[in-house]
Design a protein around this motif. Structure first.
Motif, PDB file in Angstrom:
ATOM      1  N   UNK A  17       0.800  -1.329  -0.010  1.00  0.00           N
ATOM      2  CA  UNK A  17      -0.017   0.026  -0.002  1.00  0.00           C
ATOM      3  C   UNK A  17       0.942   1.219  -0.022  1.00  0.00           C
ATOM      4  N   UNK A  18       1.897   1.241   0.886  1.00  0.00           N
ATOM      5  CA  UNK A  18       2.627   2.740   1.061  1.00  0.00           C
ATOM      6  C   UNK A  18       4.004   2.409   0.014  1.00  0.00           C
ATOM      7  N   UNK A  19       4.314   1.261  -0.455  1.00  0.00           N
ATOM      8  CA  UNK A  19       5.464   1.115  -1.169  1.00  0.00           C
ATOM      9  C   UNK A  19       5.772  -0.534  -1.146  1.00  0.00           C
ATOM     10  N   UNK A  20       6.995  -0.808  -1.799  1.00  0.00           N
ATOM     11  CA  UNK A  20       7.155  -2.189  -1.659  1.00  0.00           C
ATOM     12  C   UNK A  20       7.394  -2.631  -0.419  1.00  0.00           C
ATOM     13  N   UNK A  21       6.828  -3.796  -0.188  1.00  0.00           N
ATOM     14  CA  UNK A  21       6.959  -4.463   1.033  1.00  0.00           C
ATOM     15  C   UNK A  21       6.250  -3.558   2.199  1.00  0.00           C
ATOM     16  N   UNK A  22       5.739  -2.592   1.942  1.00  0.00           N
ATOM     17  CA  UNK A  22       5.328  -1.671   2.993  1.00  0.00           C
ATOM     18  C   UNK A  22       3.821  -1.867   2.843  1.00  0.00           C
ATOM     19  N   UNK A  23       3.223  -2.695   3.803  1.00  0.00           N
ATOM     20  CA  UNK A  23       1.784  -2.878   3.484  1.00  0.00           C
ATOM     21  C   UNK A  23       0.863  -2.234   4.406  1.00  0.00           C
ATOM     22  N   UNK A  24      -0.328  -2.236   4.362  1.00  0.00           N
ATOM     23  CA  UNK A  24      -1.385  -1.641   5.066  1.00  0.00           C
ATOM     24  C   UNK A  24      -1.923  -2.897   5.870  1.00  0.00           C
ATOM     25  N   UNK A  25      -1.960  -2.554   7.101  1.00  0.00           N
ATOM     26  CA  UNK A  25      -2.568  -3.822   8.308  1.00  0.00           C
ATOM     27  C   UNK A  25      -3.777  -3.400   8.582  1.00  0.00           C
ATOM     28  N   UNK A  26      -4.425  -4.572   9.030  1.00  0.00           N
ATOM     29  CA  UNK A  26      -5.685  -4.223   9.823  1.00  0.00           C
ATOM     30  C   UNK A  26      -5.722  -3.286  10.974  1.00  0.00           C
ATOM     31  N   UNK A  27      -4.849  -3.244  11.731  1.00  0.00           N
ATOM     32  CA  UNK A  27      -4.569  -2.587  12.920  1.00  0.00           C
ATOM     33  C   UNK A  27      -4.311  -0.976  12.465  1.00  0.00           C
ATOM     34  N   UNK A  28      -4.216  -0.816  11.479  1.00  0.00           N
ATOM     35  CA  UNK A  28      -3.977   0.664  10.969  1.00  0.00           C
ATOM     36  C   UNK A  28      -5.289   1.293  10.512  1.00  0.00           C
ATOM     37  N   UNK A  29      -6.380   0.460  10.225  1.00  0.00           N
ATOM     38  CA  UNK A  29      -7.668   1.143   9.697  1.00  0.00           C
ATOM     39  C   UNK A  29      -8.391   1.786  11.021  1.00  0.00           C
ATOM     40  N   UNK A  30      -9.157   2.619  10.707  1.00  0.00           N
ATOM     41  CA  UNK A  30     -10.029   3.605  11.692  1.00  0.00           C
ATOM     42  C   UNK A  30      -9.110   4.594  12.630  1.00  0.00           C
ATOM     43  N   UNK A  31      -9.749   5.168  13.461  1.00  0.00           N
ATOM     44  CA  UNK A  31      -9.088   6.257  14.328  1.00  0.00           C
ATOM     45  C   UNK A  31      -7.827   5.827  14.847  1.00  0.00           C
ATOM     46  N   UNK A  32      -6.896   6.656  14.610  1.00  0.00           N
ATOM     47  CA  UNK A  32      -5.475   6.360  15.503  1.00  0.00           C
ATOM     48  C   UNK A  32      -5.695   6.768  16.889  1.00  0.00           C
ATOM     49  N   UNK A  33      -4.470   6.390  17.585  1.00  0.00           N
ATOM     50  CA  UNK A  33      -4.537   6.689  19.286  1.00  0.00           C
ATOM     51  C   UNK A  33      -4.456   7.996  19.300  1.00  0.00           C
ATOM     52  N   UNK A  34      -4.022   8.739  18.400  1.00  0.00           N
ATOM     53  CA  UNK A  34      -3.911  10.343  18.855  1.00  0.00           C
ATOM     54  C   UNK A  34      -5.461  10.877  18.528  1.00  0.00           C
ATOM     55  N   UNK A  35      -6.114  10.361  17.779  1.00  0.00           N
ATOM     56  CA  UNK A  35      -7.497  11.077  17.525  1.00  0.00           C
ATOM     57  C   UNK A  35      -8.490  10.555  18.569  1.00  0.00           C
ATOM     58  N   UNK A  36      -8.233   9.256  19.284  1.00  0.00           N
ATOM     59  CA  UNK A  36      -8.933   8.787  20.221  1.00  0.00           C
ATOM     60  C   UNK A  36      -8.489   9.497  21.511  1.00  0.00           C
ATOM     61  N   UNK A  37      -6.969   9.998  21.573  1.00  0.00           N
ATOM     62  CA  UNK A  37      -6.779  10.678  22.841  1.00  0.00           C
ATOM     63  C   UNK A  37      -7.295  11.943  22.926  1.00  0.00           C
ATOM     64  N   UNK A  38      -7.197  12.722  21.680  1.00  0.00           N
ATOM     65  CA  UNK A  38      -7.773  14.046  21.390  1.00  0.00           C
ATOM     66  C   UNK A  38      -9.079  14.245  21.849  1.00  0.00           C
ATOM     67  N   UNK A  39      -9.848  13.129  21.285  1.00  0.00           N
ATOM     68  CA  UNK A  39     -11.495  13.253  21.692  1.00  0.00           C
ATOM     69  C   UNK A  39     -11.549  12.689  23.024  1.00  0.00           C
ATOM     70  N   UNK A  40     -10.767  12.056  23.451  1.00  0.00           N
ATOM     71  CA  UNK A  40     -10.889  11.215  25.050  1.00  0.00           C
ATOM     72  C   UNK A  40     -12.150  10.336  25.040  1.00  0.00           C
TER      73      UNK A  40
END
Length: 142
Positions: A17-40
């Motif tokens: 997804x990001x480049x050769x052998x740089x995959x998009x993983x299931x745990x990268x989908x959805x909101x990130x930890x940063x957004x969860x923290x910001x929104x509490x």
């Protein structure tokens, strides 16, 4: 049809997804930890309401289930939800095919006057925004 591959304890959703052998993983989908923290919150609707409705950020994301980039542009009225342009010829890697800029023109799939209406109003392929964001890679939130 989604092809999943296991790599260690992680599940690959989109290979290279990001480049050769740089995959998009299931745990990268959805909101990130940063957004969860910001929104509490860990609740998708509450995170969306904080980031997009309250703060007024634009949101660009790649929905893996239909291989499409979308943007929610909140800086003008009506607010537009659109399919973002993609340049497949620019790169073999999906992440490089769209800049995630919600300012650019694209096919408008939903518009409304009030940000509060976005959460319940947006449907993509018959799915709620919560379902779509849970299966999406958030590209930009600015």
């Amino acid at each position: 049809m989604e092809k999943r591959h296991k790599l260690g304890n992680r599940t690959i959703v989109v290979k290279d997804f990001f480049g050769a052998n740089e995959h998009l993983y299931l745990d990268q989908l959805g909101w990130t930890a940063r957004e969860k923290q910001e929104a509490r919150s860990f609740v998708s609707k509450e995170i969306f309401e904080f980031e997009v409705v309250k703060v007024g950020l634009n949101l660009a994301f790649y929905y893996v289930d239909n291989d499409t980039f979308y943007g929610i542009h909140t800086e003008r009225t009506p607010i537009e939800v659109k399919v973002l342009p993609r340049d497949i010829d620019s790169s073999p890697y999906i992440n490089s095919q769209c800049k995630g800029d919600t300012h650019v023109e694209g096919e408008v799939i939903f518009s409304c006057e009030d940000r509060v209406l976005l959460w319940d109003g947006i449907r993509i392929d018959g799915k709620t925004l919560e379902e779509v964001l849970n299966r999406s890679y958030i590209i930009t939130l600015n």
